[in-house]
Design a protein around this motif. Sequence first.
Motif, PDB file in Angstrom:
ATOM      1  N   LEU A  60       0.839  -1.190   0.000  1.00 50.49           N
ATOM      2  CA  LEU A  60       0.000   0.000   0.000  1.00 50.49           C
ATOM      3  C   LEU A  60       0.876   1.242   0.000  1.00 50.49           C
ATOM      4  CD1 LEU A  60      -2.541  -1.258   2.666  1.00 50.49           C
ATOM      5  CD2 LEU A  60      -3.032  -0.882   0.238  1.00 50.49           C
ATOM      6  N   PRO A  61       0.322   2.394  -0.401  1.00 49.61           N
ATOM      7  CA  PRO A  61       1.137   3.620  -0.444  1.00 49.61           C
ATOM      8  C   PRO A  61       1.822   3.966   0.870  1.00 49.61           C
ATOM      9  CG  PRO A  61      -0.909   3.932  -1.641  1.00 49.61           C
ATOM     10  CD  PRO A  61      -1.011   2.589  -0.985  1.00 49.61           C
ATOM     11  N   GLY A  62       1.222   3.618   2.003  1.00 49.32           N
ATOM     12  CA  GLY A  62       1.817   3.947   3.292  1.00 49.32           C
ATOM     13  C   GLY A  62       2.871   2.981   3.777  1.00 49.32           C
ATOM     14  N   GLY A  63       3.099   1.873   3.064  1.00 52.74           N
ATOM     15  CA  GLY A  63       4.153   0.937   3.441  1.00 52.74           C
ATOM     16  C   GLY A  63       3.669  -0.375   4.020  1.00 52.74           C
ATOM     17  N   ASP A  64       2.383  -0.480   4.385  1.00 53.40           N
ATOM     18  CA  ASP A  64       1.851  -1.776   4.807  1.00 53.40           C
ATOM     19  C   ASP A  64       1.706  -2.675   3.588  1.00 53.40           C
ATOM     20  OD1 ASP A  64       1.702  -0.656   7.299  1.00 53.40           O
ATOM     21  OD2 ASP A  64      -0.494  -0.626   7.405  1.00 53.40           O
ATOM     22  N   ALA A  65       1.660  -3.986   3.839  1.00 58.40           N
ATOM     23  CA  ALA A  65       1.513  -4.950   2.748  1.00 58.40           C
ATOM     24  C   ALA A  65       0.135  -5.589   2.783  1.00 58.40           C
ATOM     25  CB  ALA A  65       2.582  -6.033   2.840  1.00 58.40           C
TER      26      ALA A  65
END
Length: 355
Positions: A60-65
């Motif tokens: 995701l754009p925020g770094g979570d997968a």
Amino acid sequence: MRKLWTIMLLTALTACSGLTACSDRGGEVLPTAAVSAGPAPSDPKDIVTGLAVPWGIAFLPGGDAVVTERDTARVLRITPIGRVTELAKIEDARPDGEGGLLGVAVKDDQIFLYYTGELDNRIVRYRLTDGGLTDQQLLVQDIPKGGIHNGGRLAFGPDGYLYATTGETGDRSLAQRTDSLGGKILRMTVDGAPAPGNPFGTLIYSYGHRNVQGLAWDGSGRLYASEFGASTYDEVNRIQPGGNYGWPEVEGRGNDQRYINPILTWSTSEASPSGMAYANGSLWVAALRGARLWQIPLGEDGSAGAPVARFTNRYGRLRAIAAAPGGGLWVGTSNKDGRGSPRAGDDRLMSVTPS
């Protein structure tokens, strides 16, 4: 004595230059790029344990997968520090054999999934909200399904279009048929329409594939795919639009002008290649039967250097891999897939810092 040692050294080097593995190197590379793999990557570190056949990873754009589990049909959100949230369970998925909830791709707040349904494999789009996955939209259906060879990888290319891999489900004839979606790499818009410039005016981008489960683009935008062989050669191919990669007429290099040769082959015991990612000038390929992470350095022209095996037999079967924001890799084991031997903590996602 010096002459004897010279002869022994030349003999050893000659033996290592053949098609079989030598030390931690393997594969047939023709031609070999003048580039080396460099230092070994960092030892893997666990992100999360206790998963069940993690199959796809997309960030995701925020770094979570966003991570899929093949057999449970769960879609998970996993943070870099290992916090797990279940986003959805795909009730329409029908896990069986090599089918189930497979690939995932992300574009902004849209989540794209590839899964095996009651009658076919299909690609579906969702919207990610605070409540999970909503607004289900069927994009592609009638992809052949089977107990084996369902393909399943999804990824967005640098051109902004969605790519998907399909298998021939054990029906070898499908791979050469351009009226079937089986045994292909597909390219489409976010709405599931054929992308502009596709070679046949359909979803099909390349054909003659047995079972592709890995896609990656290098820094110059060249597309590569990892492909399972039958009993002799697994492959890495550089994908060209409209290209015919030979299955079932050719396994490995056929040197037949009708078909495109792979840039690299392994024996099937060394690889069974699934997920693939690009980082730091190399392709990284997760090997199932080979139980290792293959590093394939690339030359400036996209040719393959000598592959190097990393972490052989340390973590069992490896399937999922993705390049993470910040330059690392996430790698997933697949020891609960019915063909592996689960270890304490399996299945797991690990972080690796490539060399």
